[in-house]
Design a protein around this motif. Structure first.
Motif, mmCIF file in Angstrom:
data_model
loop_
_atom_site.group_PDB
_atom_site.id
_atom_site.type_symbol
_atom_site.label_atom_id
_atom_site.label_comp_id
_atom_site.label_asym_id
_atom_site.label_seq_id
_atom_site.Cartn_x
_atom_site.Cartn_y
_atom_site.Cartn_z
ATOM 1 N N SER A 132 -8.643 50.044 -47.402
ATOM 2 C CA SER A 132 -9.778 49.362 -48.037
ATOM 3 C C SER A 132 -11.043 50.057 -47.557
ATOM 4 N N ALA A 133 -12.172 49.678 -48.114
ATOM 5 C CA ALA A 133 -13.442 50.297 -47.720
ATOM 6 C C ALA A 133 -13.754 50.003 -46.254
ATOM 7 N N GLY A 158 -15.522 54.303 -54.502
ATOM 8 C CA GLY A 158 -14.127 53.982 -54.753
ATOM 9 C C GLY A 158 -13.139 55.098 -54.500
ATOM 10 N N TRP A 159 -13.557 56.209 -53.974
ATOM 11 C CA TRP A 159 -12.670 57.342 -53.699
ATOM 12 C C TRP A 159 -12.231 57.347 -52.249
ATOM 13 N N TYR A 160 -10.955 57.692 -52.030
ATOM 14 C CA TYR A 160 -10.383 57.764 -50.692
ATOM 15 C C TYR A 160 -9.871 59.174 -50.449
ATOM 16 N N SER A 161 -10.091 59.658 -49.229
ATOM 17 C CA SER A 161 -9.646 60.990 -48.851
ATOM 18 C C SER A 161 -8.463 60.857 -47.907
ATOM 19 N N THR A 208 -9.348 57.743 -45.440
ATOM 20 C CA THR A 208 -10.762 57.466 -45.217
ATOM 21 C C THR A 208 -11.437 57.138 -46.538
ATOM 22 N N TYR A 209 -12.251 56.069 -46.535
ATOM 23 C CA TYR A 209 -13.032 55.731 -47.724
ATOM 24 C C TYR A 209 -14.204 56.701 -47.804
ATOM 25 N N GLU A 237 -7.047 63.305 -52.803
ATOM 26 C CA GLU A 237 -8.153 62.368 -52.995
ATOM 27 C C GLU A 237 -7.796 61.469 -54.165
ATOM 28 N N CYS A 238 -7.998 60.160 -53.994
ATOM 29 C CA CYS A 238 -7.597 59.239 -55.054
ATOM 30 C C CYS A 238 -8.335 57.913 -54.919
ATOM 31 N N ARG A 239 -8.047 57.011 -55.839
ATOM 32 C CA ARG A 239 -8.580 55.649 -55.807
ATOM 33 C C ARG A 239 -7.488 54.707 -55.313
ATOM 34 N N LEU A 240 -7.851 53.457 -54.999
ATOM 35 C CA LEU A 240 -6.895 52.484 -54.491
ATOM 36 C C LEU A 240 -5.736 52.232 -55.449
#
Length: 178
Positions: free
Chosen positions: A103-104, A138-141, A133-134, A154-157
């Motif tokens: 999550s963020a 809305g993107w996560y690494s 990592t947020y 890299e993607c979204r939830l």
């Protein structure tokens, strides 16, 4: 044909467990892991704006029939394939990134990343320990945990990935995902 690829493909038989990197039916570079559903054979395929010779392989679940959805072309300059041992899939999950606990507000979340869980990805295509990592918006690494911190994905939830908890993860951390 490229001698290394040709000799590797020649040593494979239908039913062998493999990991491969080639071009799918749309010409997109795609990693696949699973069982060879038929013996590899030479084929001429559409590539870029012309035709090129390569090896046609079908990779899927044991018992699947060769189909357009599990076909992969291995071209001499970019294709790779290797005979690999079967994976223990009981450890792996194909779920959204959200179900890892990301999550963020999450910090220091570490998981085993197995690649994106697409329709044709019947099992993980890699096994990399990553830190989630947020970033922003809305993107996560998903970055390696070594000193380089290289971004692996890299993607979204809501993106579906192959993942597994680390063996030393605290008990109960992933209970909601079981």
């Amino acid at each position: 044909m490229h001698v290394d690829l040709e000799s590797t493909v020649a040593a494979l038989n239908a039913g062998d467990h493999v990991h491969a990197l080639g071009a799918d039916s749309r010409g997109v570079g795609t990693p696949r892991a699973g069982y060879l559903l038929a013996a590899p054979h030479l084929e001429t395929g559409q590539r870029n704006s012309g035709r090129a010779e390569g090896w046609l392989v079908y990779i899927g679940k044991r018992g699947d029939a060769p189909a357009l959805s599990n076909r992969l072309m291995l071209y001499p300059d970019t294709g790779r394939i290797a005979h690999t041992p079967e994976q223990d899939l009981t450890l792996w999950r194909a779920t959204t990134l959200r179900e890892t606990g990301a999550s963020a507000r999450t910090t220091n979340l570490r998981i085993r990343f197995g690649g994106q869980a697409t329709r044709s990805a019947i099992e993980p295509t890699q096994d990399t320990t990553v830190c989630v990592t947020y970033n922003t918006d809305g993107w996560y690494s998903l970055d390696t945990t070594d000193d380089s911190c290289t971004q692996v994905f890299e993607c979204r939830l809501a993106t579906k990935i192959w993942w597994a908890p680390l063996p030393d993860a605290p008990a109960g951390l992933f209970a909601e995902s079981l």
